[in-house]
Design an enzyme around this catalytic site. Structure first.
Site, PDB file in Angstrom:
ATOM      1  N   CYS A  37      14.179   0.255 -15.840  1.00 46.88           N
ATOM      2  CA  CYS A  37      14.341  -0.779 -16.873  1.00 46.88           C
ATOM      3  C   CYS A  37      14.811  -0.203 -18.203  1.00 46.88           C
ATOM      4  O   CYS A  37      14.982  -0.933 -19.168  1.00 46.88           O
ATOM      5  CB  CYS A  37      13.052  -1.563 -17.059  1.00 46.88           C
ATOM      6  SG  CYS A  37      11.782  -0.633 -17.973  1.00 46.88           S
ATOM      7  N   CYS A  43      13.106   5.023 -18.956  1.00 47.20           N
ATOM      8  CA  CYS A  43      12.769   4.625 -17.591  1.00 47.20           C
ATOM      9  C   CYS A  43      14.049   4.478 -16.759  1.00 47.20           C
ATOM     10  O   CYS A  43      15.022   3.869 -17.205  1.00 47.20           O
ATOM     11  CB  CYS A  43      12.012   3.301 -17.613  1.00 47.20           C
ATOM     12  SG  CYS A  43      11.692   2.622 -15.973  1.00 47.20           S
ATOM     13  N   CYS A  59       7.838  -1.786 -17.053  1.00 49.32           N
ATOM     14  CA  CYS A  59       7.882  -2.082 -15.621  1.00 49.32           C
ATOM     15  C   CYS A  59       7.014  -1.064 -14.884  1.00 49.32           C
ATOM     16  O   CYS A  59       6.502  -0.117 -15.489  1.00 49.32           O
ATOM     17  CB  CYS A  59       9.320  -2.079 -15.101  1.00 49.32           C
ATOM     18  SG  CYS A  59      10.014  -0.459 -14.716  1.00 49.32           S
ATOM     19  N   ASP A  86       0.807  -1.227   0.000  1.00 54.63           N
ATOM     20  CA  ASP A  86       0.000   0.000   0.000  1.00 54.63           C
ATOM     21  C   ASP A  86       0.839   1.276   0.000  1.00 54.63           C
ATOM     22  O   ASP A  86       0.350   2.321   0.400  1.00 54.63           O
ATOM     23  CB  ASP A  86      -0.946   0.000   1.217  1.00 54.63           C
ATOM     24  CG  ASP A  86      -0.183   0.138   2.522  1.00 54.63           C
ATOM     25  OD1 ASP A  86       1.054  -0.001   2.515  1.00 54.63           O
ATOM     26  OD2 ASP A  86      -0.835   0.404   3.552  1.00 54.63           O
ATOM     27  N   CYS A 125      -4.568   3.249   1.789  1.00 55.11           N
ATOM     28  CA  CYS A 125      -5.902   2.825   2.187  1.00 55.11           C
ATOM     29  C   CYS A 125      -6.037   2.771   3.703  1.00 55.11           C
ATOM     30  O   CYS A 125      -7.134   2.828   4.246  1.00 55.11           O
ATOM     31  CB  CYS A 125      -6.278   1.498   1.538  1.00 55.11           C
ATOM     32  SG  CYS A 125      -5.160   0.160   1.857  1.00 55.11           S
TER      33      CYS A 125
HETATM   34 ZN    ZN Z   1      10.518   0.705 -16.633  1.00 50.48          ZN
END
Ligand code: ZN
Length: 165
Positions: free
Chosen positions: A162, A159, A86, A43, A102
């Site tokens: 990745c 990214c 990813c 979470d 939450c």
């Molecule tokens: Zn990525």
């Protein structure tokens, strides 16, 4: 302890399954290395990004689920495939996001059951190589209107986790 209670409950349903309960805060997620599939049911963004990094590093499929108030998301990142996005392609680690948990905002109770069951379904499909996984797609569910939306997710070449650039 919570993990022992979970193990007992699961073994009551299916006594043939061997469950290894780990009662400690996972800092480095090396446990991911021996997994066939990883389910993220946490979470907070810090843990989600740590799990994602481990899955990218060890090339493990990640089934990610999230629910808050009346909204939920379900995603699969099949990181065995070099072309797959990813979690950080979708939610960059350096993004300024307001942490909404939450535990403080609450969640419509049946929603966690809906998303949890769908995560289990996607995990079983991945392990058994059944059908087509949700890889590359983000499913968004609005419980108030009972509507699902699906959004395509592409790998971000820039990214920070990745990316290939
Ligand atoms: Zn990525």
């Amino acid at each position: 302890m919570k993990v022992d209670a979970a193990r007992s409950a699961l073994n009551a349903v299916n006594p043939d399954v061997t469950i290894v309960a780990v009662h400690k805060r996972l800092e480095d997620f090396t446990v991911v290395e021996s997994a066939d599939v990883v389910l993220d049911c946490t979470d907070n963004f810090a843990t989600r990004h740590a799990i994602n990094r481990a899955c990218v590093k060890h090339r493990k499929p990640l089934v990610s689920g999230a629910a808050i108030r009346f909204d939920a998301q379900l995603m699969v990142f099949d990181l065995r495939k070099p072309a797959s996005a990813c979690y950080a392609c979708l939610f960059p680690e350096d993004a300024q996001v307001e942490e909404v948990q939450c535990s403080t905002m609450g969640v419509f109770a049946p929603l966690t059951g809906v998303i949890g069951a769908m995560q289990a379904m996607e995990a079983l499909k991945l392990v058994a190589a059944i059908g087509e996984s949700l890889d590359g797609r983000l499913m968004i569910f609005d419980a108030k209107s009972a509507e699902w939306r699906t959004v395509k997710v592409r790998k971000d070449p820039d990214c920070g986790v990745c990316g290939t650039k």
